[in-house]
Design an enzyme around this catalytic site. Structure first.
Site, PDB file in Angstrom:
ATOM      1  N   GLU A 315      72.956 -20.129  16.472  1.00  0.00           N
ATOM      2  CA  GLU A 315      73.133 -18.749  16.952  1.00  0.00           C
ATOM      3  C   GLU A 315      72.057 -18.361  17.966  1.00  0.00           C
ATOM      4  O   GLU A 315      71.436 -17.312  17.870  1.00  0.00           O
ATOM      5  CB  GLU A 315      73.150 -17.786  15.759  1.00  0.00           C
ATOM      6  CG  GLU A 315      74.258 -18.110  14.771  1.00  0.00           C
ATOM      7  CD  GLU A 315      74.423 -17.105  13.645  1.00  0.00           C
ATOM      8  OE1 GLU A 315      73.418 -16.514  13.238  1.00  0.00           O
ATOM      9  OE2 GLU A 315      75.567 -16.935  13.185  1.00  0.00           O
ATOM     10  N   ASP A 389      79.987 -18.565   5.907  1.00  0.00           N
ATOM     11  CA  ASP A 389      78.850 -17.648   6.004  1.00  0.00           C
ATOM     12  C   ASP A 389      78.931 -16.542   4.951  1.00  0.00           C
ATOM     13  O   ASP A 389      79.285 -15.411   5.292  1.00  0.00           O
ATOM     14  CB  ASP A 389      78.815 -17.034   7.412  1.00  0.00           C
ATOM     15  CG  ASP A 389      77.541 -16.249   7.666  1.00  0.00           C
ATOM     16  OD1 ASP A 389      76.585 -16.407   6.891  1.00  0.00           O
ATOM     17  OD2 ASP A 389      77.505 -15.475   8.641  1.00  0.00           O
ATOM     18  N   GLU A 417      75.951  -8.495   3.188  1.00  0.00           N
ATOM     19  CA  GLU A 417      76.437  -8.437   4.571  1.00  0.00           C
ATOM     20  C   GLU A 417      77.960  -8.366   4.623  1.00  0.00           C
ATOM     21  O   GLU A 417      78.519  -7.611   5.417  1.00  0.00           O
ATOM     22  CB  GLU A 417      75.929  -9.671   5.335  1.00  0.00           C
ATOM     23  CG  GLU A 417      76.508  -9.786   6.725  1.00  0.00           C
ATOM     24  CD  GLU A 417      76.011 -11.010   7.486  1.00  0.00           C
ATOM     25  OE1 GLU A 417      75.164 -11.757   6.948  1.00  0.00           O
ATOM     26  OE2 GLU A 417      76.472 -11.219   8.623  1.00  0.00           O
TER      27      GLU A 417
HETATM   28  C1  GCV Z   1      69.770 -14.152  10.244  1.00  0.00           C
HETATM   29  C2  GCV Z   1      74.973 -14.751   9.796  1.00  0.00           C
HETATM   30  C3  GCV Z   1      74.429 -13.363   9.950  1.00  0.00           C
HETATM   31  C4  GCV Z   1      73.174 -13.350  10.815  1.00  0.00           C
HETATM   32  C5  GCV Z   1      72.162 -14.319  10.188  1.00  0.00           C
HETATM   33  C6  GCV Z   1      72.814 -15.701  10.129  1.00  0.00           C
HETATM   34  C7  GCV Z   1      71.891 -16.730   9.481  1.00  0.00           C
HETATM   35  O1  GCV Z   1      75.503 -15.199  11.002  1.00  0.00           O
HETATM   36  O2  GCV Z   1      75.420 -12.535  10.511  1.00  0.00           O
HETATM   37  O3  GCV Z   1      72.674 -12.048  10.834  1.00  0.00           O
HETATM   38  O4  GCV Z   1      70.980 -14.360  10.938  1.00  0.00           O
HETATM   39  O5  GCV Z   1      73.974 -15.625   9.350  1.00  0.00           O
HETATM   40  O6  GCV Z   1      72.057 -16.965   8.305  1.00  0.00           O
HETATM   41  O7  GCV Z   1      71.049 -17.272  10.168  1.00  0.00           O
END
Ligand code: GCV
Length: 721
Positions: A315, A389, A417
């Protein structure tokens, strides 16, 4: 003034009124949730009287910050629970003493079970009834003071949950070594995916220590949590600057007496960002030297620093792949820097490079499994529970059971989340139980994720469990009172991954909410049911990632606006006129082959795939006959409806418990349940109205008419309502 006189009666009335007001005021202030499960209010009288006769004095010899904490905890705890102060004594001079000793203390000299105490390990403890100095006493014994601290909290929990203590013979030790909270806290005080206020670390105030930090450490210690990663894995290189390391050291000093080590998330490009180097290539000599020097600097300030947690090449984060190096190259270089100080590197497996026609669920396995056996001895690979996720429900990640020569550590998400933030009541212990009990079949039947994680399957040396924290500056720590139970459950499972969700719920309710028998049972039922029901109204039958883009609150199965396909719901559900679901079987992406036999066949065939994972692994026709005899469409619609019914019924059940719960928390929970009902209805309607475009079938009997039109649901996210 005689006892019968009017004056006496007036005085007595005024006195009672004052006492009542003081108690009422305390009750109101005290029930804001701040005390978590460490409420030490007076126990009901029959048990209180029994305990009073069994605990008559407190003997905790020795001087140290941890021993001070043990003394304070036991003395405050016992005074609160028993309603009377238990005197502190230097020696055992009567029956009924509660004695806390470490193995080398003078008082432990007479103990004949020293070998057993040693066998409980550095963080474990034993509790026994023993004759010491000619008196019958209760002994909490351990090899270290931290073990004693865990024993003290365990003992208080026995009282809080009204367990008998007359014949104690306890031998407890953590099954996993690293029991860590990962904080996704940014240096500006915000928390990525945090829903309970701001970060607990006030960087502008540090190194001054806010008393709340001790309460955070104390709550963790009560569960045996022994590590905290302080900053977001989407890391800011500044955390490794001299200025911030001084602040980190202050936090480490504060947490140390509670048995908690600090860890940091470094930014892989820190040698460039902070060190002014031209590269962060893990094989470049100057980069290796920079990290080594940085590790030495950190350990100079924090001798027991835990190590690094790294998100690399994921990411948008920099990493070794940026330099055409492997994940193992990156992890091992950092591992070499911390190894002389006994630190670890926890390397995250959350990597998913987008390729044409690829299946995100298979990406991490493809990228990392070939490196099994290539990681250094102080590296752990941290793997999320599922392959996508932290969805409301996922099958276990296929990397569990596929890395026999690599130390792995599961990563759970405590913060919600994808589970309604801090608005939805969901008890995650049930979901984690399902994950930990999953059989990987890596070495035949019985090769559960728990056995991978606890090292018993592959004899992994360092073991652990990580949870992305749900704590923040909200007065009650977690936003929703019930979500404290998820912090609690994470800690309890990290200590003992075999505990049942029911046991954890029962403990938490008795310690935190109420001891009223009927209400406790009803609340436990709500908690245990909650996960399945949230899955019902969000993502039943294996659906996943139907969330509104970006913030992930509420439904948006129509969403196509994200720049990567695999961030858009339509990529995951693949609804069309023929059916719905992601074909991961042999006719599709075949990532089902990443699982061991017989799972790959079980999941890979439509008729043997568990229905809870059906649309995870298959694209299924709308008229497909489910085991109930109903069509897929009807079954899906009824799941959504069932979730809504459950929230409504839960609101009623909660209303009926008003008398057993204090007003403040009762009202706060009731308010959030109202939001949960609104959201469950929106999930049902938005998903069914949207999928109906493809299914072209009517809603079955029993499913309510949508409250709004699809266009209305599309116009505004639930967060903006
Ligand atoms: C910390 C998901 C979440 C992100 C998070 C990522 C991760 O994509 O939306 O906010 O980033 O996981 O676990 O690195």
């Amino acid at each position: 003034m005689t006892r019968g006189s009017t004056h006496w009666r007036i005085h007595r009335f005024i006195f009672s009124a004052i006492v009542f007001l003081i108690f009422a005021a305390n009750a109101v202030n005290g029930e804001d949730g701040y005390r978590l499960w460490l409420r030490y209010d007076q126990l009901p009288s029959p048990e209180r009287n029994v305990y009073r006769s069994q605990i008559k004095s407190l003997v905790v010899p020795g001087q140290s910050p941890t021993l001070d904490i043990i003394r304070r905890e036991l003395s405050d705890g016992l005074q609160g629970l028993l309603g009377t102060a238990v005197p502190m004594s230097d020696s055992i001079d009567s029956d009924g003493a509660l004695v806390v000793v470490t193995i080398n203390s003078t008082l432990a000299a007479g103990l004949k079970w020293k070998n057993q105490i040693k066998a409980s390990g550095a963080e474990g403890f034993q509790i026994r009834i023993e004759k010491l100095n000619r008196h019958f006493v209760t002994v909490i014994a351990s090899e270290t003071e931290i073990g004693s601290l865990h024993g003290a909290f365990y003992f208080l929990r026995l009282l809080q949950t009204l367990k008998p203590i007359a014949r104690l013979n306890v031998n407890e030790q953590p099954r996993l070594q690293l029991r860590m909270l990962d904080h996704w806290d940014n240096l500006d005080g915000t928390i990525e995916r945090g829903y309970a206020g701001q970060s607990l670390w006030n960087w502008s105030e540090l190194p001054a220590i806010n008393p709340r930090l001790r309460d955070y450490a104390r709550a963790n210690a009560s569960l045996g949590i022994n590590g905290a990663v302080l900053n977001n894995v989407n890391a800011d290189a500044k955390i490794l600057s001299a200025e911030y390391l001084r602040k980190v050291a202050a936090l480490a000093d504060c947490f140390r007496p509670y048995g908690i080590r600090v860890y940091l998330s470094p930014r892989f490009s820190a040698p460039i960002d902070l060190g002014g180097l031209q590269t962060a290539d893990p094989l470049a000599t100057e980069v290796i030297a920079w990290w080594k020097q940085k590790a030495d600097e950190i350990y100079g300030l924090i001798p027991d620093f835990g190590g690094f947690l790294v998100k690399a090449n994921s990411e948008g984060q920099p990493g070794p792949r940026t330099y055409n190096r492997t994940h193992a190259d990156g992890a091992n270089m950092l591992a070499a820097a911390v190894a002389p100080h006994h630190g670890v590197v926890i390397w995250r497996a959350f990597v998913y490079d987008m390729k044409p026609d690829y299946d995100r669920a298979g990406a991490a396995y493809e990228e990392l499994q070939p490196f099994d056996g290539k990681f250094a001895a102080n590296v752990l690979l941290q793997i999320k529970n599922g392959p996508i996720d932290f969805q409301p429900r996922e099958p276990f990640h296929p990397l569990f059971g596929a890395m026999p020569k690599t130390q792995v550590i599961p990563e759970l998400q405590i913060t919600q989340e994808y589970l309604g933030f801090s608005n939805h009541l969901v008890f995650l212990a049930s979901m984690w139980r399902e994950f930990l009990d999953s059989d990987t079949y890596a070495r035949g039947a019985g090769s559960t994720v728990t056995r991978v994680a606890d090292g018993s399957l592959y004899h992994q040396k360092i073991t652990g469990l990580a949870g992305v924290a749900n704590t923040g500056t909200d007065r009650n720590w977690t936003g929703h009172h019930f979500l404290q139970a998820n912090w609690y459950a994470f800690g309890r499972l990290a200590w003992n991954p075999n505990l049942s969700a029911q046991q954890i719920a029962d403990e938490w309710i008795a310690m935190t909410l109420t001891r009223d028998r009927n209400s406790s049972q009803a609340i436990a039922r709500i908690m245990i049911e909650s996960h399945e029901e949230v899955v019902d109204y969000m993502t039943p039958l294996g659906l996943h990632h139907l969330f509104w883009g970006g913030h992930h609150y509420g439904p948006a199965p129509w969403w196509t606006r994200e720049k990567r396909d695999d961030w858009n719901p339509v990529y995951f559900h693949r609804a069309d006129k023929t059916g719905i679901g992601f074909d991961r079987g042999p006719s599709g992406s075949n990532t089902v082959a990443q699982y061991h036999a017989p799972l790959r066949e079980l999941f890979g065939k439509l008729d043997s795939c568990p229905e809870k994972f059906l649309l995870w692994f298959h694209h299924v026709p709308w008229d497909y006959r489910m085991r109930s005899g109903r069509t897929l469409w009807d079954e899906m619609a009824l799941h959504y409806q069932r979730g809504v019914h459950w929230v409504r019924a839960t609101r009623k059940r909660w209303e009926s418990m008003k008398a057993a719960i204090d007003d403040e928390r009762h009202e706060a929970v009731a308010r959030r349940l109202a939001i949960q009902e609104r959201d469950a209805i929106a999930w049902r309607d938005a998903c069914l109205l949207y999928f109906q475009i493809f299914s072209k079938r009517p809603l079955p009997a029993g499913v309510e008419k949508p409250a709004k039109t699809l266009e209305e649901y599309k116009a505004k996210s639930l967060l903006d309502n």
